[in-house]
Design a protein around this motif. Structure first.
Motif, PDB file in Angstrom:
ATOM      1  N   LEU A  47     -24.815  42.141 -21.961  1.00  0.00           N
ATOM      2  CA  LEU A  47     -23.343  42.169 -21.914  1.00  0.00           C
ATOM      3  C   LEU A  47     -22.811  41.249 -20.822  1.00  0.00           C
ATOM      4  O   LEU A  47     -21.796  40.567 -21.011  1.00  0.00           O
ATOM      5  CB  LEU A  47     -22.841  43.595 -21.706  1.00  0.00           C
ATOM      6  N   LYS A  48     -23.487  41.218 -19.692  1.00  0.00           N
ATOM      7  CA  LYS A  48     -23.067  40.335 -18.596  1.00  0.00           C
ATOM      8  C   LYS A  48     -23.150  38.870 -19.032  1.00  0.00           C
ATOM      9  O   LYS A  48     -22.245  38.075 -18.763  1.00  0.00           O
ATOM     10  CB  LYS A  48     -23.940  40.580 -17.367  1.00  0.00           C
ATOM     11  N   GLU A  49     -24.225  38.522 -19.732  1.00  0.00           N
ATOM     12  CA  GLU A  49     -24.378  37.145 -20.209  1.00  0.00           C
ATOM     13  C   GLU A  49     -23.350  36.825 -21.298  1.00  0.00           C
ATOM     14  O   GLU A  49     -22.767  35.745 -21.310  1.00  0.00           O
ATOM     15  CB  GLU A  49     -25.801  36.921 -20.733  1.00  0.00           C
ATOM     16  N   ARG A  61     -12.499  34.126 -29.629  1.00  0.00           N
ATOM     17  CA  ARG A  61     -13.498  33.125 -30.016  1.00  0.00           C
ATOM     18  C   ARG A  61     -14.697  33.798 -30.690  1.00  0.00           C
ATOM     19  O   ARG A  61     -15.195  33.318 -31.711  1.00  0.00           O
ATOM     20  CB  ARG A  61     -13.942  32.346 -28.773  1.00  0.00           C
ATOM     21  N   ALA A  62     -15.166  34.900 -30.137  1.00  0.00           N
ATOM     22  CA  ALA A  62     -16.318  35.610 -30.704  1.00  0.00           C
ATOM     23  C   ALA A  62     -15.979  36.211 -32.066  1.00  0.00           C
ATOM     24  O   ALA A  62     -16.818  36.209 -32.973  1.00  0.00           O
ATOM     25  CB  ALA A  62     -16.799  36.693 -29.746  1.00  0.00           C
ATOM     26  N   CYS A  63     -14.762  36.712 -32.225  1.00  0.00           N
ATOM     27  CA  CYS A  63     -14.347  37.276 -33.521  1.00  0.00           C
ATOM     28  C   CYS A  63     -14.371  36.203 -34.599  1.00  0.00           C
ATOM     29  O   CYS A  63     -14.862  36.444 -35.710  1.00  0.00           O
ATOM     30  CB  CYS A  63     -12.955  37.887 -33.412  1.00  0.00           C
ATOM     31  N   VAL A  64     -13.864  35.024 -34.275  1.00  0.00           N
ATOM     32  CA  VAL A  64     -13.868  33.912 -35.228  1.00  0.00           C
ATOM     33  C   VAL A  64     -15.303  33.510 -35.560  1.00  0.00           C
ATOM     34  O   VAL A  64     -15.656  33.295 -36.723  1.00  0.00           O
ATOM     35  CB  VAL A  64     -13.068  32.710 -34.661  1.00  0.00           C
ATOM     36  N   MET A  65     -16.154  33.444 -34.538  1.00  0.00           N
ATOM     37  CA  MET A  65     -17.553  33.087 -34.730  1.00  0.00           C
ATOM     38  C   MET A  65     -18.263  34.106 -35.623  1.00  0.00           C
ATOM     39  O   MET A  65     -18.969  33.732 -36.568  1.00  0.00           O
ATOM     40  CB  MET A  65     -18.253  33.005 -33.375  1.00  0.00           C
ATOM     41  N   LEU A  95     -17.916  35.512 -24.762  1.00  0.00           N
ATOM     42  CA  LEU A  95     -17.935  36.173 -26.065  1.00  0.00           C
ATOM     43  C   LEU A  95     -17.462  37.614 -26.027  1.00  0.00           C
ATOM     44  O   LEU A  95     -17.077  38.161 -27.063  1.00  0.00           O
ATOM     45  CB  LEU A  95     -19.340  36.095 -26.678  1.00  0.00           C
ATOM     46  N   VAL A  96     -17.511  38.252 -24.863  1.00  0.00           N
ATOM     47  CA  VAL A  96     -16.991  39.611 -24.729  1.00  0.00           C
ATOM     48  C   VAL A  96     -16.075  39.690 -23.521  1.00  0.00           C
ATOM     49  O   VAL A  96     -16.122  38.845 -22.627  1.00  0.00           O
ATOM     50  CB  VAL A  96     -18.112  40.688 -24.597  1.00  0.00           C
ATOM     51  N   LYS A  97     -15.232  40.710 -23.545  1.00  0.00           N
ATOM     52  CA  LYS A  97     -14.344  40.967 -22.409  1.00  0.00           C
ATOM     53  C   LYS A  97     -14.387  42.454 -22.092  1.00  0.00           C
ATOM     54  O   LYS A  97     -14.643  43.281 -22.967  1.00  0.00           O
ATOM     55  CB  LYS A  97     -12.925  40.500 -22.701  1.00  0.00           C
ATOM     56  N   ILE A 153     -22.043  45.474 -33.546  1.00  0.00           N
ATOM     57  CA  ILE A 153     -21.300  46.706 -33.273  1.00  0.00           C
ATOM     58  C   ILE A 153     -19.904  46.390 -32.748  1.00  0.00           C
ATOM     59  O   ILE A 153     -18.913  47.017 -33.150  1.00  0.00           O
ATOM     60  CB  ILE A 153     -22.078  47.603 -32.287  1.00  0.00           C
ATOM     61  N   LEU A 154     -19.790  45.415 -31.885  1.00  0.00           N
ATOM     62  CA  LEU A 154     -18.464  45.053 -31.364  1.00  0.00           C
ATOM     63  C   LEU A 154     -17.594  44.446 -32.459  1.00  0.00           C
ATOM     64  O   LEU A 154     -16.380  44.656 -32.481  1.00  0.00           O
ATOM     65  CB  LEU A 154     -18.593  44.118 -30.163  1.00  0.00           C
ATOM     66  N   PHE A 155     -18.193  43.724 -33.397  1.00  0.00           N
ATOM     67  CA  PHE A 155     -17.440  43.181 -34.527  1.00  0.00           C
ATOM     68  C   PHE A 155     -16.956  44.301 -35.441  1.00  0.00           C
ATOM     69  O   PHE A 155     -15.802  44.302 -35.880  1.00  0.00           O
ATOM     70  CB  PHE A 155     -18.295  42.178 -35.310  1.00  0.00           C
TER      71      PHE A 155
END
Length: 148
Positions: A96-98, A124-128, A104-106, A65-67
């Protein structure tokens, strides 16, 4: 980019990913794959009923969903992201905390409503996620692939 928000129906924990921001011609293959994976996971959940929890992967659902939001320019509140994994909201917050802890999230305050926290993927998460959702190595159909 649109300022639309992905909406979540808190009663059924379903996310509306049908906004006009998802028009077919402008979608990348990774966006289409992410949307289809999320849709299929919701179909599976509905069909399996009370036993569906055993097949869940709420962290992946949240990342999808975030992607999708990243690719469409939509904003996702922390509470909506927590519900995206179709688990208890508190479990979503722990995930989300983890995800935040491992980078991976902000989180950021909503500029229009300072009481609300928005959550998004880090670079980094977007690239992943882009790498995971690319075909042929990732998910989705490939040209000339055969199903046996």
């Amino acid at each position: 980019m649109s300022e639309q928000k992905l909406s979540i129906d808190a009663e059924s924990y379903s996310i509306d990913i049908t906004s006009n921001a998802f028009s077919g011609a402008t979608q990348s293959s990774s966006l289409c794959t992410a949307k289809e994976l999320y849709r299929l996971r919701r179909v599976r959940t509905r069909k399996l009923g009370s036993e569906a929890y055993i097949f869940g992967d709420p962290a992946w659902d949240i990342m999808l969903i975030l992607f999708i939001a990243y690719k469409t320019g939509d904003k996702v509140s922390k509470s909506s992201a927590a519900l995206a994994g179709e688990t208890a909201e508190t479990t979503g917050y722990r995930i989300l905390k983890e995800l935040d802890r491992i980078g991976l999230v902000k989180n950021e305050k909503d500029v229009f409503d300072r009481r609300r926290i928005l959550v998004s993927l880090t670079r980094r998460a977007c690239v992943m996620m882009e790498a995971c959702l690319q075909t042929p190595e990732g998910y989705g159909p490939t040209a000339g692939s055969k199903i046996e």
